[in-house]
Design an enzyme around this catalytic site. Structure first.
Site, PDB file in Angstrom:
ATOM      1  N   GLY A   1      -7.542   8.067   8.122  1.00  0.00           N
ATOM      2  CA  GLY A   1      -7.637   8.618   9.243  1.00  0.00           C
ATOM      3  C   GLY A   1      -8.775   8.086   9.472  1.00  0.00           C
ATOM      4  O   GLY A   1      -9.887   8.407   9.140  1.00  0.00           O
TER       5      GLY A   1
ATOM      6  N   ASP B   1       0.660  -0.914   0.424  1.00  0.00           N
ATOM      7  CA  ASP B   1       0.269   0.149   0.063  1.00  0.00           C
ATOM      8  C   ASP B   1       0.973   1.160  -0.140  1.00  0.00           C
ATOM      9  O   ASP B   1       2.123   1.046   1.249  1.00  0.00           O
ATOM     10  CB  ASP B   1      -0.562   0.145   1.255  1.00  0.00           C
ATOM     11  CG  ASP B   1      -2.068   0.965   1.317  1.00  0.00           C
ATOM     12  OD1 ASP B   1      -2.299   1.243   0.366  1.00  0.00           O
ATOM     13  OD2 ASP B   1      -2.910   1.412   2.102  1.00  0.00           O
TER      14      ASP B   1
ATOM     15  N   ASP C   1       2.965   5.006  -5.686  1.00  0.00           N
ATOM     16  CA  ASP C   1       1.625   6.085  -5.082  1.00  0.00           C
ATOM     17  C   ASP C   1       2.919   7.647  -5.530  1.00  0.00           C
ATOM     18  O   ASP C   1       3.818   8.046  -4.898  1.00  0.00           O
ATOM     19  CB  ASP C   1       1.317   6.256  -3.526  1.00  0.00           C
ATOM     20  CG  ASP C   1       0.444   7.123  -3.541  1.00  0.00           C
ATOM     21  OD1 ASP C   1       0.485   8.309  -4.032  1.00  0.00           O
ATOM     22  OD2 ASP C   1       0.839   7.845  -2.086  1.00  0.00           O
TER      23      ASP C   1
ATOM     24  N   GLY D   1      -8.972   5.655   1.981  1.00  0.00           N
ATOM     25  CA  GLY D   1      -9.635   6.427   3.105  1.00  0.00           C
ATOM     26  C   GLY D   1     -11.101   6.310   3.433  1.00  0.00           C
ATOM     27  O   GLY D   1     -11.930   6.937   3.770  1.00  0.00           O
ATOM     28  N   ALA D   2     -11.850   4.889   2.811  1.00  0.00           N
ATOM     29  CA  ALA D   2     -12.842   4.120   3.120  1.00  0.00           C
ATOM     30  C   ALA D   2     -13.822   3.785   4.121  1.00  0.00           C
ATOM     31  O   ALA D   2     -14.480   3.292   4.556  1.00  0.00           O
ATOM     32  CB  ALA D   2     -13.116   3.287   2.200  1.00  0.00           C
ATOM     33  N   SER D   3     -12.937   4.120   5.716  1.00  0.00           N
ATOM     34  CA  SER D   3     -13.142   3.206   7.317  1.00  0.00           C
ATOM     35  C   SER D   3     -14.430   4.101   7.205  1.00  0.00           C
ATOM     36  O   SER D   3     -14.688   5.537   6.741  1.00  0.00           O
ATOM     37  CB  SER D   3     -12.279   3.875   8.166  1.00  0.00           C
ATOM     38  OG  SER D   3     -11.341   2.619   7.648  1.00  0.00           O
TER      39      SER D   3
HETATM   40  P1  13P Z   1      -8.338   4.378   6.048  1.00  0.00           P
HETATM   41  O1  13P Z   1      -7.493   5.490   6.944  1.00  0.00           O
HETATM   42  O2  13P Z   1      -9.794   5.595   5.792  1.00  0.00           O
HETATM   43  O3  13P Z   1      -9.106   3.113   6.697  1.00  0.00           O
HETATM   44  O4  13P Z   1      -7.878   4.262   4.447  1.00  0.00           O
HETATM   45  C1  13P Z   1      -7.221   3.373   4.476  1.00  0.00           C
HETATM   46  C2  13P Z   1      -6.522   3.687   3.475  1.00  0.00           C
HETATM   47  O5  13P Z   1      -6.551   3.824   2.427  1.00  0.00           O
HETATM   48  C3  13P Z   1      -5.070   2.517   3.641  1.00  0.00           C
HETATM   49  O6  13P Z   1      -3.868   3.330   1.754  1.00  0.00           O
HETATM   50  O1  G3H Z   2      -2.975   4.492   3.982  1.00  0.00           O
HETATM   51  C1  G3H Z   2      -2.467   4.407   4.889  1.00  0.00           C
HETATM   52  C2  G3H Z   2      -2.826   3.490   5.690  1.00  0.00           C
HETATM   53  O2  G3H Z   2      -3.574   3.430   6.593  1.00  0.00           O
HETATM   54  C3  G3H Z   2      -1.500   3.201   6.711  1.00  0.00           C
HETATM   55  O3  G3H Z   2      -0.547   3.858   7.462  1.00  0.00           O
HETATM   56  O4  G3H Z   2       1.342   3.909   7.303  1.00  0.00           O
HETATM   57  O5  G3H Z   2       0.342   4.563   8.798  1.00  0.00           O
HETATM   58  O6  G3H Z   2       0.436   2.130   8.575  1.00  0.00           O
HETATM   59  P1  G3H Z   2       0.493   3.511   8.414  1.00  0.00           P
HETATM   60 ZN    ZN Z   3      -4.913   4.825   1.633  1.00  0.00          ZN
END
Ligand code: 13P
Ligand code: G3H
Ligand code: ZN
Length: 307
Positions: A181, A82, A104, A211-213
């Site tokens: 976040g 990711d 990215d 960012g879908a939480s």
């Molecule tokens: P959240 O912070 O909304 O869970 O998004 C996670 C994300 O996009 C990881 O790449």
């Molecule tokens: O998109 C970001 C993810 O939530 C990962 O975050 O770099 O703190 O592991 P992190």
């Molecule tokens: Zn992300």
């Protein structure tokens, strides 16, 4: 079953009109929660590791851990990097069995983003690994200056057409108003669905929502009950996620909701069982709760029963 790629999973999701969840992990318990939930729901799943997760746990350890847990399962699993920005980590993932990497370049100017994405695509495709790229930027409320400035960070449909054709990336993360976040919106949550529709019409490459939480109110209140300080936390409502999937998003990224669940349930367990000091008992409680959250997400995304 051997690990599969994000491209395989997202092509299948395009055909079936659902999305695959990509859940971030950095340890044993989160990985178990993700995989056990996916098995119980008979769902394909993407296990995602950020660069900082790799730095935290070690690349060999995460590779061995996730691939060992995934290999015996009868569901398709992809191991995904990711938000890759570090060339050495991306190459490390290619060498350690990741089946998908994200490059990215969203913070760079367009030409630079195209150049760095193309380079990673060439290298990853040579070893059968799929590549996600990002165009447009996800910014949180703390970054917001004005609505006009916000719009400037969202993905331009015409640029997306050029980007996917010049880079040959396998998936594109789009910016339509979400952010990473627990603090995504100050007022009413708003996503630019017209923009998403325009992108879907012009781009055949599978699309990704970061960012879908959802950061549900009840989750925030439960956290607060056990001492977490999360005032102002707000996420993407589930109906928005459902709509984004119905419009054509085929990969949905979730990290924050699992983090919040882990923290809340660990706090609760410790408060309710002050005599217990066995880490396994403490972690088992939060692992079970995270597993339930992953199952809810799988139902929400429509991927249950697709494996
Ligand atoms: P959240 O912070 O909304 O869970 O998004 C996670 C994300 O996009 C990881 O790449
Ligand atoms: O998109 C970001 C993810 O939530 C990962 O975050 O770099 O703190 O592991 P992190
Ligand atoms: Zn992300």
């Amino acid at each position: 079953m051997a690990l599969t790629t994000n491209l395989e999973l997202q092509r299948e999701a395009q055909r079936g009109k659902y999305a695959v969840g990509a859940f971030n992990t950095s340890n044993l318990e989160i990985t178990q929660a993700i995989l056990e939930a996916a098995v119980e729901c008979r769902s394909p799943v993407i296990v995602a590791t950020s660069q900082s997760a790799i730095e935290y746990a070690g690349i060999q350890v995460l590779s061995d851990l996730i691939r060992t847990l995934a290999r015996p399962l009868a569901i398709p699993v992809s191991l995904h990097l990711d938000h890759g920005t570090d060339y050495d980590i991306i190459v490390g993932c290619l060498r350690h069995g990741w089946t998908s990497v994200m490059i990215d370049g969203s913070h760079a100017p367009l030409e630079e983003n195209i150049a760095m994405t193309s380079e990673i695509v060439k290298m990853a495709h040579a070893v059968g690994v799929s590549v996600e790229a990002e165009l447009g930027r996800l910014i949180g409320i703390e970054d917001h200056i004005s609505v006009q400035v916000d719009q400037a960070h969202l993905t331009e449909p015409e640029e997306a057409v050029r980007f996917v054709s010049e880079t040959a990336c396998d998936a594109l993360a789009v910016a339509i108003g979400t952010s990473h976040g627990a603090y995504k919106f100050k007022g009413k949550p708003q996503l630019d669905f017209d923009r998403l529709k325009a992108i879907v019409q012009k781009v055949q490459t599978p699309l990704v929502l970061h960012g879908a939480s959802s950061v549900k109110g009840e989750m925030v209140e439960r956290g607060a009950k056990y001492g977490a300080k999360l005032s102002g936390a707000a996420g993407v409502p589930e109906e928005h996620i459902r709509k984004a999937v119905s419009l054509g998003i085929t990969k949905v990224n979730i990290d924050t909701d699992l983090r919040l669940t882990f923290t809340t349930e660990t706090r609760k367990f410790l408060q309710e069982h002050p005599e217990i000091f066995d880490p396994r008992k403490i972690l088992a409680a939060s692992r079970q709760a995270m597993k339930e959250v992953v199952k809810e997400k799988i139902e929400l995304l429509g991927s249950a029963g697709r494996a």
